[in-house]
Design a protein around this motif. Sequence first.
Motif, PDB file in Angstrom:
ATOM      1  N   SER A  54      42.770 -68.676  31.484  1.00 32.99           N
ATOM      2  CA  SER A  54      42.262 -68.106  32.738  1.00 32.99           C
ATOM      3  C   SER A  54      42.639 -66.638  32.901  1.00 32.99           C
ATOM      4  N   GLU A  58      42.390 -62.937  41.612  1.00 33.55           N
ATOM      5  CA  GLU A  58      41.458 -63.669  42.466  1.00 33.55           C
ATOM      6  C   GLU A  58      40.215 -64.087  41.661  1.00 33.55           C
ATOM      7  N   ALA A  59      39.882 -65.375  41.729  1.00 28.06           N
ATOM      8  CA  ALA A  59      38.794 -65.897  40.900  1.00 28.06           C
ATOM      9  C   ALA A  59      37.478 -65.153  41.122  1.00 28.06           C
ATOM     10  N   SER A  60      37.215 -64.825  42.398  1.00 25.24           N
ATOM     11  CA  SER A  60      35.910 -64.206  42.685  1.00 25.24           C
ATOM     12  C   SER A  60      35.811 -62.761  42.183  1.00 25.24           C
ATOM     13  N   ASN A  61      36.963 -62.207  41.682  1.00 22.26           N
ATOM     14  CA  ASN A  61      36.918 -60.840  41.151  1.00 22.26           C
ATOM     15  C   ASN A  61      36.566 -60.803  39.672  1.00 22.26           C
ATOM     16  N   SER A  62      36.535 -61.958  39.042  1.00 24.05           N
ATOM     17  CA  SER A  62      36.250 -61.920  37.605  1.00 24.05           C
ATOM     18  C   SER A  62      35.069 -62.822  37.258  1.00 24.05           C
ATOM     19  N   PHE A  63      34.346 -62.391  36.259  1.00 27.40           N
ATOM     20  CA  PHE A  63      33.129 -63.121  35.908  1.00 27.40           C
ATOM     21  C   PHE A  63      33.017 -63.229  34.383  1.00 27.40           C
ATOM     22  N   GLY A  66      31.121 -66.031  32.961  1.00 29.74           N
ATOM     23  CA  GLY A  66      29.730 -65.844  33.373  1.00 29.74           C
ATOM     24  C   GLY A  66      29.014 -64.881  32.425  1.00 29.74           C
TER      25      GLY A  66
END
Length: 235
Positions: A54, A58-63, A66
């Motif tokens: 991982s 913050e999860a929403s800062n990385s993609f 994706g």
Amino acid sequence: MLAEQDQFEAERSARMVKAVYVYEAPLRLWHWVNALAITVLAITGYFIGLPLPSVPGEASNSFLMGYIRFAHFAAAYIFAIGFIGRIYWAFVGNHHARQIFILPVWNMKWWSEVFYELRWYLFLVKEPKKYVGHNPLAQLMMFLFFTVGAVYMICTGFALYGEGLGEGSWASQMFGWVMTAVGGNSMQVHSWHRLGMWVTVSFAVVHIYAAIREDIMSRQSLISTMISGWRMFKD
Ligand code: HEM
Ligand code: HEM
């Protein structure tokens, strides 16, 4: 196809022809685009199945995953559309363009040459045979591991893609049968698709080795032929 091959052989052995135009431009362009697409597919696919540890924060800062999946799907479209284009070229291109789709399985001379080539690759015979198009062993391997393999990767890949797009999407309608065939178990399709990657990678390793080896040992050009289209023969 073989009659034409024999004629080329006769001309060549009479030393009238030292270079023959074999692979037309669309086929050559397809070969290299396809090789690149498969490289991207294998690398990104490897990480889809075995993700990196991982990313911190913050999860929403990385993609990251994706982007990896996006690259896989973009390369998958290039690979699949390229393959459809390659099938089209088999119809409109020269007879060498059909070699990876049609094997002369009823021709015993062809089979005996498959075994001759096998012995040549195993260093058991000293004289290289010369071919205008693919040698029979290469043709057999390309058919089994590339042509059949590509259909397999497209079917399993788009079945997984259809699952992502959702029930009723074009991909799930066209390739959903692959899921059904393994009892609706998506994990199994992942594993079969992943196994396909290793088969494809193994083919590519042997293929590149054979292309370099033949270029050096077989007294005919190989890699430059896939670049310029011309096969050169040395006596
Ligand atoms: C030579 C061609 C290809 C190679 C080598 C390849 C390789 C892989 C690998 C190794 C995986 C991971 C499997 C796992 O362990 O779960 C994967 C996943 C996947 N591939 Fe491919 N693939 C190819 C072509 C395609 C094509 C044509 C499609 C069509 C869209 C496709 C769509 C997918 C999808 C949807 C996944 C699952 C993604 C996810 O679960 O996040 N692949 N691929
Ligand atoms: C550095 C990488 C590569 C090199 C140097 C290379 C070289 C070559 C050469 C020299 C040929 C023509 C062989 C002959 O005349 O009989 C060829 C054909 C072919 N190669 Fe590659 N190759 C590479 C990568 C790949 C990859 C990754 C794939 C797919 C897994 C691939 C699939 C094919 C196929 C299917 C053909 C037959 C072309 C046709 O008839 O349409 N190649 N390659």
